[in-house]
Design a protein around this motif. Structure first.
Motif, PDB file in Angstrom:
ATOM      1  N   LEU A  75       0.841  -1.183   0.000  1.00 48.35           N
ATOM      2  CA  LEU A  75       0.000   0.000   0.000  1.00 48.35           C
ATOM      3  C   LEU A  75       0.882   1.242   0.000  1.00 48.35           C
ATOM      4  N   GLY A  76       0.256   2.394  -0.111  1.00 50.30           N
ATOM      5  CA  GLY A  76       1.014   3.635  -0.097  1.00 50.30           C
ATOM      6  C   GLY A  76       1.998   3.721  -1.254  1.00 50.30           C
ATOM      7  N   THR A  77       3.213   4.162  -0.950  1.00 50.60           N
ATOM      8  CA  THR A  77       4.231   4.338  -1.975  1.00 50.60           C
ATOM      9  C   THR A  77       4.578   3.034  -2.667  1.00 50.60           C
ATOM     10  N   ALA A 340       4.426   6.908 -11.673  1.00 51.61           N
ATOM     11  CA  ALA A 340       4.816   6.478 -10.330  1.00 51.61           C
ATOM     12  C   ALA A 340       5.567   7.586  -9.611  1.00 51.61           C
ATOM     13  N   MET A 341       6.476   8.261 -10.318  1.00 55.29           N
ATOM     14  CA  MET A 341       7.229   9.344  -9.701  1.00 55.29           C
ATOM     15  C   MET A 341       6.332  10.521  -9.330  1.00 55.29           C
ATOM     16  N   LEU A 342       5.327  10.788 -10.142  1.00 54.69           N
ATOM     17  CA  LEU A 342       4.397  11.867  -9.804  1.00 54.69           C
ATOM     18  C   LEU A 342       3.602  11.550  -8.548  1.00 54.69           C
ATOM     19  N   LEU A 343       3.150  10.307  -8.440  1.00 58.99           N
ATOM     20  CA  LEU A 343       2.308   9.930  -7.304  1.00 58.99           C
ATOM     21  C   LEU A 343       3.096   9.805  -5.997  1.00 58.99           C
ATOM     22  N   VAL A 344       4.422   9.624  -6.082  1.00 59.08           N
ATOM     23  CA  VAL A 344       5.238   9.538  -4.863  1.00 59.08           C
ATOM     24  C   VAL A 344       6.110  10.771  -4.679  1.00 59.08           C
ATOM     25  N   GLY A 345       5.917  11.784  -5.531  1.00 61.11           N
ATOM     26  CA  GLY A 345       6.698  13.010  -5.400  1.00 61.11           C
ATOM     27  C   GLY A 345       8.171  12.828  -5.688  1.00 61.11           C
ATOM     28  N   TRP A 346       8.527  11.890  -6.564  1.00 61.09           N
ATOM     29  CA  TRP A 346       9.909  11.614  -6.961  1.00 61.09           C
ATOM     30  C   TRP A 346      10.767  11.143  -5.789  1.00 61.09           C
ATOM     31  N   ASN A 347      10.131  10.717  -4.727  1.00 60.20           N
ATOM     32  CA  ASN A 347      10.854  10.238  -3.544  1.00 60.20           C
ATOM     33  C   ASN A 347      10.182   8.964  -3.067  1.00 60.20           C
ATOM     34  N   HIS A 349      10.801   7.112  -0.699  1.00 60.06           N
ATOM     35  CA  HIS A 349      10.748   6.982   0.762  1.00 60.06           C
ATOM     36  C   HIS A 349       9.860   8.065   1.383  1.00 60.06           C
ATOM     37  N   HIS A 350       9.008   8.646   0.560  1.00 55.81           N
ATOM     38  CA  HIS A 350       8.200   9.785   0.979  1.00 55.81           C
ATOM     39  C   HIS A 350       6.728   9.424   0.874  1.00 55.81           C
ATOM     40  N   SER A 351       5.946   9.777   1.871  1.00 55.51           N
ATOM     41  CA  SER A 351       4.501   9.539   1.846  1.00 55.51           C
ATOM     42  C   SER A 351       3.793  10.817   1.401  1.00 55.51           C
ATOM     43  N   MET A 352       2.806  10.657   0.528  1.00 55.58           N
ATOM     44  CA  MET A 352       2.097  11.800  -0.048  1.00 55.58           C
ATOM     45  C   MET A 352       0.728  11.969   0.608  1.00 55.58           C
TER      46      MET A 352
END
Length: 394
Positions: A75-77, A340-347, A349-352
């Motif tokens: 789930l999530g990222t 995928a990069m857009l939905l995770v903010g290019w990170n 290890h980052h939660s959006m």
């Protein structure tokens, strides 16, 4: 043999002019096929977003997968990355199986435009497959996806610049030169006016305090780049006119605006983002528009394989394919990494936050670098003929 060929061509034209249902059932129309692939891509985007924002409701089902660790790693990222990986595999397999196709009615043309039920089962299998993989492999894919998304942005950038150049050439090729010149000047003047207005609004919205040095630099540098593109375009040895730098100015101002808007919510220099800190109808509409814009950009770029042909083929054969199948699927494969990069903010290890897309400092710098790269590619396209010609004479 001639009779058989005539029947085949007649049948193909009949399918092409028939209803969408008949075209889908017979699976012989590549123009209809591209819309099906675009729909598949949109559904993959929606699935990735649903797992990121509302995946907790499917937690009990995710526990059935051993590598999900009670559902948390699916789930999530990581859910976004797993869906993206499955989508990438589907389009990459299609790329490998259709690259080099040149004739309609060939086996690879039929595979691209038909066999939908077989491809449906393949898509389902490839969507489930990443959820069976350990988290380490998915994390590795996430790192590679940074590069793939960058390739997608570069392809999109070249496609946009090629379209702007083509538009300028179309105006110059008009028979009524004086009337066309008036239209070009009017369009260029409008574009420059919008550019200046956009720069002024960015100063008002995103530089509320003198301490916002980074935003001041971004906006001022964008204004300088517009002036640089115009000066080089109007140089006597290049003489590319006003229209292309004006349209490129619109493009770079838009990218700069997108970059500053991507700064994290709560930044003192981005008060517009503070207004979107809560989820309201405007936030939802912005998210939906951004998602659809990304899908449409992928779709339009995938069909534009001509922008990468250094020598244009003016003699179009009757049985030639209408667009490059391999290039089309390659763009969608890299587009799977891009969404995928857009939905995770290019990170990875980052939660959006819910209903957000492409937010964070990494997203901001990706957009800024994309802007600078766009200007660099455009300037090179202007000066390259002169540089290469000088090398040949020496």
């Amino acid at each position: 043999m001639e009779t058989g060929t005539s029947i085949d061509n007649t049948g193909y034209e009949g399918i092409k002019n028939g209803s969408w249902f008949i075209q889908f059932r017979n699976g012989c129309n590549p123009w209809m096929a591209r819309y099906v692939y675009g729909l598949i891509f949109l559904l993959a985007n929606l699935l990735a977003w649903a797992l990121r924002d509302y995946g907790r409701g499917a937690l009990t089902e995710m526990r059935k997968f051993k590598n999900c660790k009670e559902g948390g790693d699916c789930l999530g990222t990581e859910g976004v990355l797993r869906v993206s990986f499955g989508c990438f595999l589907f389009y990459f397999i299609m790329f490998l199986s259709t690259v080099g196709t040149s004739k309609t009615h060939s086996s690879r043309d039929k595979w691209h435009s038909g066999w939908w039920f077989a491809k449906l089962f393949m898509l389902l299998g490839l969507t489930i497959f990443p959820f069976l993989l350990p988290s380490s492999i998915i994390q590795f894919y996430g790192e590679i996806a940074h590069f793939g998304a960058g390739v997608f942005l570069l392809i999109q950038l070249i496609s946009i610049i090629s379209f702007i150049t083509w538009l300028n050439e179309c105006f110059q090729a008009q028979k009524d030169a004086e009337r066309c010149h008036v239209h070009v000047m009017l369009l260029a003047t409008t574009a420059y006016t919008v550019c200046i207005l956009g720069v002024i609004l960015m100063y008002i919205w995103y530089v509320p305090e003198p301490s916002c040095l980074l935003n001041i630099f971004f906006i001022t540098w964008t204004l300088f780049l517009i002036q640089l593109m115009t000066s080089i375009s109007l140089h006597p040895k290049i003489n590319a006119g006003f229209l292309t730098p004006a349209l490129m100015g619109l493009y770079v101002v838009f990218i700069c605006w997108c970059a500053i808007r991507r700064q994290p919510v709560g930044e003192t220099c981005n008060r517009k983002a503070e207004g979107s800190s809560r989820t309201d109808w405007l936030t939802i509409i912005s998210f939906v528009v951004a998602l659809l814009a990304m899908v449409i950009a992928t779709f339009s770029t995938g069909v534009d394989s001509q922008c990468f042909q250094f020598r244009k083929d003016e003699n179009h054969e009757e049985d030639a394919i209408p667009y490059g199948y391999g290039f089309f699927h390659f763009v969608f494969a890299t587009g799977a990494m891009y969404f995928a990069m857009l939905l995770v903010g290019w990170n990875i290890h980052h939660s959006m936050k819910k209903w957000t897309i492409d937010v964070g400092w990494t997203s901001t710098w990706v957009r800024i670098v994309n802007e600078w790269l766009a200007v660099g590619v455009y300037i090179w396209m202007l000066v390259a003929p002169m540089v290469l010609k000088s090398r040949q004479t020496t």
